[in-house]
Design a protein around this motif. Structure first.
Motif, PDB file in Angstrom:
ATOM      1  N   ASP A 504       0.803  -1.223   0.000  1.00  0.00           N
ATOM      2  CA  ASP A 504       0.000   0.000   0.000  1.00  0.00           C
ATOM      3  C   ASP A 504       0.835   1.272   0.000  1.00  0.00           C
ATOM      4  N   LEU A 505       1.998   1.213   0.629  1.00  0.00           N
ATOM      5  CA  LEU A 505       2.865   2.392   0.774  1.00  0.00           C
ATOM      6  C   LEU A 505       2.128   3.576   1.421  1.00  0.00           C
ATOM      7  N   PRO A 506       1.714   3.451   2.679  1.00  0.00           N
ATOM      8  CA  PRO A 506       1.195   4.623   3.387  1.00  0.00           C
ATOM      9  C   PRO A 506       2.307   5.628   3.674  1.00  0.00           C
ATOM     10  N   ALA A 507       3.536   5.197   3.462  1.00  0.00           N
ATOM     11  CA  ALA A 507       4.711   6.057   3.608  1.00  0.00           C
ATOM     12  C   ALA A 507       5.755   5.601   2.604  1.00  0.00           C
ATOM     13  N   LEU A 508       6.688   6.493   2.297  1.00  0.00           N
ATOM     14  CA  LEU A 508       7.862   6.090   1.522  1.00  0.00           C
ATOM     15  C   LEU A 508       8.833   5.466   2.510  1.00  0.00           C
ATOM     16  N   TRP A 509       9.080   4.172   2.361  1.00  0.00           N
ATOM     17  CA  TRP A 509       9.952   3.470   3.303  1.00  0.00           C
ATOM     18  C   TRP A 509      11.405   3.765   2.975  1.00  0.00           C
ATOM     19  N   TYR A 510      12.154   4.266   3.959  1.00  0.00           N
ATOM     20  CA  TYR A 510      13.545   4.638   3.729  1.00  0.00           C
ATOM     21  C   TYR A 510      14.503   3.593   4.328  1.00  0.00           C
ATOM     22  N   TYR A 511      14.761   3.682   5.613  1.00  0.00           N
ATOM     23  CA  TYR A 511      15.786   2.821   6.206  1.00  0.00           C
ATOM     24  C   TYR A 511      15.637   2.792   7.723  1.00  0.00           C
ATOM     25  N   THR A 512      16.306   1.810   8.327  1.00  0.00           N
ATOM     26  CA  THR A 512      16.481   1.755   9.779  1.00  0.00           C
ATOM     27  C   THR A 512      17.921   2.133  10.073  1.00  0.00           C
ATOM     28  N   PRO A 513      18.165   3.274  10.720  1.00  0.00           N
ATOM     29  CA  PRO A 513      19.539   3.687  10.987  1.00  0.00           C
ATOM     30  C   PRO A 513      20.098   3.036  12.245  1.00  0.00           C
ATOM     31  N   ASP A 514      21.401   2.991  12.340  1.00  0.00           N
ATOM     32  CA  ASP A 514      22.026   2.590  13.594  1.00  0.00           C
ATOM     33  C   ASP A 514      22.010   3.764  14.565  1.00  0.00           C
ATOM     34  N   GLU A 515      21.860   3.455  15.846  1.00  0.00           N
ATOM     35  CA  GLU A 515      21.994   4.475  16.886  1.00  0.00           C
ATOM     36  C   GLU A 515      23.472   4.660  17.185  1.00  0.00           C
ATOM     37  N   ILE A 516      23.899   5.908  17.311  1.00  0.00           N
ATOM     38  CA  ILE A 516      25.311   6.210  17.545  1.00  0.00           C
ATOM     39  C   ILE A 516      25.458   6.824  18.932  1.00  0.00           C
ATOM     40  N   ASP A 517      26.191   6.138  19.786  1.00  0.00           N
ATOM     41  CA  ASP A 517      26.438   6.590  21.155  1.00  0.00           C
ATOM     42  C   ASP A 517      27.931   6.514  21.432  1.00  0.00           C
ATOM     43  N   ALA A 518      28.387   7.364  22.337  1.00  0.00           N
ATOM     44  CA  ALA A 518      29.811   7.351  22.693  1.00  0.00           C
ATOM     45  C   ALA A 518      29.980   7.349  24.207  1.00  0.00           C
ATOM     46  N   ALA A 519      30.911   6.527  24.671  1.00  0.00           N
ATOM     47  CA  ALA A 519      31.324   6.515  26.074  1.00  0.00           C
ATOM     48  C   ALA A 519      32.797   6.884  26.115  1.00  0.00           C
ATOM     49  N   ILE A 520      33.140   7.896  26.922  1.00  0.00           N
ATOM     50  CA  ILE A 520      34.512   8.388  26.994  1.00  0.00           C
ATOM     51  C   ILE A 520      35.063   8.124  28.393  1.00  0.00           C
ATOM     52  N   ASN A 521      36.157   7.392  28.471  1.00  0.00           N
ATOM     53  CA  ASN A 521      36.765   7.028  29.765  1.00  0.00           C
ATOM     54  C   ASN A 521      35.743   6.376  30.692  1.00  0.00           C
ATOM     55  N   LEU A 522      34.977   5.466  30.113  1.00  0.00           N
ATOM     56  CA  LEU A 522      33.896   4.832  30.867  1.00  0.00           C
ATOM     57  C   LEU A 522      33.731   3.392  30.395  1.00  0.00           C
ATOM     58  N   LYS A 523      33.643   2.461  31.323  1.00  0.00           N
ATOM     59  CA  LYS A 523      33.336   1.082  30.964  1.00  0.00           C
ATOM     60  C   LYS A 523      31.993   0.692  31.570  1.00  0.00           C
ATOM     61  N   GLY A 524      31.409  -0.372  31.032  1.00  0.00           N
ATOM     62  CA  GLY A 524      30.092  -0.815  31.491  1.00  0.00           C
ATOM     63  C   GLY A 524      28.949  -0.204  30.714  1.00  0.00           C
ATOM     64  N   TYR A 525      29.254   0.751  29.838  1.00  0.00           N
ATOM     65  CA  TYR A 525      28.223   1.398  29.020  1.00  0.00           C
ATOM     66  C   TYR A 525      27.811   0.418  27.912  1.00  0.00           C
ATOM     67  N   GLN A 526      26.528   0.107  27.829  1.00  0.00           N
ATOM     68  CA  GLN A 526      26.052  -0.860  26.838  1.00  0.00           C
ATOM     69  C   GLN A 526      24.702  -0.413  26.283  1.00  0.00           C
ATOM     70  N   PRO A 527      24.669   0.101  25.058  1.00  0.00           N
ATOM     71  CA  PRO A 527      23.384   0.520  24.486  1.00  0.00           C
ATOM     72  C   PRO A 527      22.388  -0.630  24.414  1.00  0.00           C
ATOM     73  N   ASP A 528      21.134  -0.305  24.676  1.00  0.00           N
ATOM     74  CA  ASP A 528      20.029  -1.257  24.614  1.00  0.00           C
ATOM     75  C   ASP A 528      19.007  -0.679  23.635  1.00  0.00           C
ATOM     76  N   PRO A 529      18.741  -1.363  22.522  1.00  0.00           N
ATOM     77  CA  PRO A 529      17.824  -0.785  21.529  1.00  0.00           C
ATOM     78  C   PRO A 529      16.417  -0.562  22.042  1.00  0.00           C
ATOM     79  N   TRP A 530      16.079  -1.139  23.206  1.00  0.00           N
ATOM     80  CA  TRP A 530      14.725  -1.002  23.736  1.00  0.00           C
ATOM     81  C   TRP A 530      14.628   0.094  24.798  1.00  0.00           C
ATOM     82  N   TYR A 531      15.765   0.639  25.222  1.00  0.00           N
ATOM     83  CA  TYR A 531      15.763   1.611  26.314  1.00  0.00           C
ATOM     84  C   TYR A 531      16.722   2.745  26.031  1.00  0.00           C
TER      85      TYR A 531
END
Length: 544
Positions: A504-531
């Motif tokens: 049907d194309l109720p929209a022009l479908w483009y893409y799913t982008p990656d989320e870009i996050d940065a952790a600087i001098n930090l460990k334990g940082y883990q992106p969660d696509p649901w949160y």
């Protein structure tokens, strides 16, 4: 020549390239704090200041949710691998363990014995009851009532065992109401007896002194920062650092400069044009995470020309979306065949994205009766095929995208006019009005359970069905899956719905982008696509 052509069309990105050299000090304040040996201060850069910190009040802002998730918790959570696990609760209810009745109308929740609020009161069934009563009060400015409106009653079996009775089956309730922190749960001890006006204006909204998360609120300096400190009585893992300062930096250039100067430790949802510079920062770890989101351009069916599927398919096939991914997103993403991203369980893997084929686009437009004129544009019954393309202003990669789309549409004889708006105007007035636009580009971020979003976006009369799309079969399928408890059964139905949306194309479908996050001098940082990023902030630890 082709490189020159691309560079001219991508000039918004070049202008936002941020090719600045910031002299970074040997160690910023955030890094110096690590010397305290587990009592350091993490600095989280926030692009927007939260509207408030009440987990049930609107507006629905990502950056409110970032802070809320550090200080509030809900019954369940979704891990980065897409698995629901207990949070405040001690077990995830299922039909098999007796936590959900076979008819899907009764849910029983068991709250952890050691889950307490910071005022010493236990997190209990009273809090779930109070949240239900407050959220469903029409005079309360709740961020959403979805799911809560389907609750018939909340019963206390014991202080830590709660029974929730529904008016009708709503399998998404575990996700929509008990696995998020916006909306989340509120403390009975604070809100019981308050009127709606008192709730809407409570000091708690900006000074939430009673919380139940790994950190607890300390202070808010408007326009500058919000500070939270470790909650010594939290039921979960002990936070590895004592303090998080959410530093409000409402400018992406300044956020990058702060990251380069080691003045912040986290940068959430960075723009793609900054990825290269972020990766060059010493001590930085840049994450590219597949998102539960998609970028598309809603089609406004109020325009008679766009009701013709041949025209919609012609527009979709005229756009070289693979080039957009490669040139603008540097390959970080995947093309869409419909709305649901690959990581969503309702995604239909059999669907393939439309191919880039401008020759076929021209054939389809001819078939639809739009003939090319001597002016280089198509005409029918004395009218020019002209479309208004709208999106949010001040966004370099969207500006680059619409310039490319405008060029590709011109190649097939479609005249495109660009009209962008500030985000608050675009989402608050322009899109909902259905006026002044024919194609409206935006990104939709999905939750783990997609049913509610599908109903809002594509059901006839849906709250965010901006383009006035209507298909009786889609409506039927959405209502059908609403009453099913089995995810596999719902998956089958939703994949059928996806196939219709692809056609049907109720929209022009483009893409799913990656989320870009940065952790600087930090460990334990883990992106969660649901949160949002703070889902595991208790595990964050400074390395310098």
């Amino acid at each position: 020549m082709r490189d020159k052509w691309w560079k001219s069309l991508l000039s918004p990105l070049a202008a936002a390239g941020l090719l600045l050299a910031v002299a970074a000090p040997a160690m910023g304040p955030a890094a110096q704090a690590a010397a305290a040996g587990g009592s350091g201060t993490i600095v989280d850069g926030l692009y927007e200041e939260p509207g408030n910190l009440n987990p049930i009040l609107g507006p629905d802002m990502t950056y409110s949710q970032i802070v809320d998730t550090a200080i509030f918790r809900n019954l369940f959570m979704i891990t980065p691998k897409g698995v629901m696990e207990p949070d405040l609760a001690s077990v995830v209810p299922t039909v098999q363990n007796g936590g959900i009745s076979k008819n899907g109308l009764v849910y029983t929740f068991h709250i952890k014995p050691n889950a307490n609020w910071t005022d010493g009161q236990p997190v209990s069934c009273q809090d779930i009851y109070e949240t239900w009563k407050v959220v469903t009060n029409p005079a309360v400015l709740a961020v959403t009532r979805l799911g809560w409106d389907d609750v018939q009653n909340v019963k206390t079996i014991s202080p830590k065992v709660c029974q929730v009775d529904l008016k009708k089956p709503f399998p998404a309730i575990l996700i929509d109401d008990f696995s998020e922190n916006l909306p989340g749960l509120i403390p009975y001890s604070v809100f019981h007896g308050m009127t709606a006006p008192e709730i809407n204006t409570a000091s708690f909204n900006h000074d939430p002194t009673v919380t139940d998360g790994p950190y607890m609120f300390q202070s808010w300096a408007p326009g500058a920062s919000i500070t939270v400190v470790a909650n010594p009585n939290w039921y979960g893992p002990k936070p590895k650092e004592s303090t998080i300062v959410f530093k409000i930096i409402p400018d992406e250039n300044s956020l990058l400069a702060n990251a380069q100067a080691h003045q912040i430790n986290t940068y959430y949802f960075a723009p793609i044009e900054q990825a290269k510079q972020l990766k060059a920062i010493s001590g930085a770890h840049v994450f590219f995470t597949p998102m539960a989101a998609w970028e598309s351009a809603d089609i406004n069916f109020r325009n008679p020309a766009l009701r013709d599927r041949n025209v919609r398919v012609a527009l979709e096939m005229a756009i070289d979306r693979e080039a957009i991914l490669k040139k603008i997103w540097l390959g970080y993403g995947v093309l869409s065949a419909a709305d649901q991203p690959p990581i969503i369980w309702a995604n239909n893997p059999k669907l393939k994205p439309y191919s880039y084929d401008p020759k076929e686009s021209k054939i389809l437009l001819d078939k639809a009766g739009w003939k090319m004129g001597p002016d280089g544009y198509r005409h029918k019954n004395g009218k020019t095929l002209q479309l208004v393309y709208a999106t949010t202003s001040g966004n370099p990669w969207r500006e680059a995208t619409e310039r490319l789309v405008q060029y590709w549409f011109k190649e097939i004889g479609v005249k495109m006019v660009i009209h962008d708006y500030p985000a608050n105007v675009y989402f608050g007035t322009v899109l909902p009005s259905g006026k002044g636009w024919d194609l409206g580009e935006f990104e939709w971020t999905e939750g783990y359970d997609p049913a509610a979003s599908e109903e809002q976006l594509y059901e006839s009369g849906g709250a965010q069905n901006y383009g006035n799309y209507s298909n009786a079969k889609v409506d039927r399928l959405l209502h059908e899956q609403d009453t099913m408890l089995s995810q596999s059964s719902r998956q089958t139905v939703l994949r059928q719905e996806q196939a219709i949306l692809h056609q049907d194309l109720p929209a022009l479908w483009y893409y799913t982008p990656d989320e870009i996050d940065a952790a600087i001098n930090l460990k334990g940082y883990q992106p969660d696509p649901w949160y949002v990023e703070t889902w595991n902030c208790y595990d964050w630890q400074l390395t310098q």
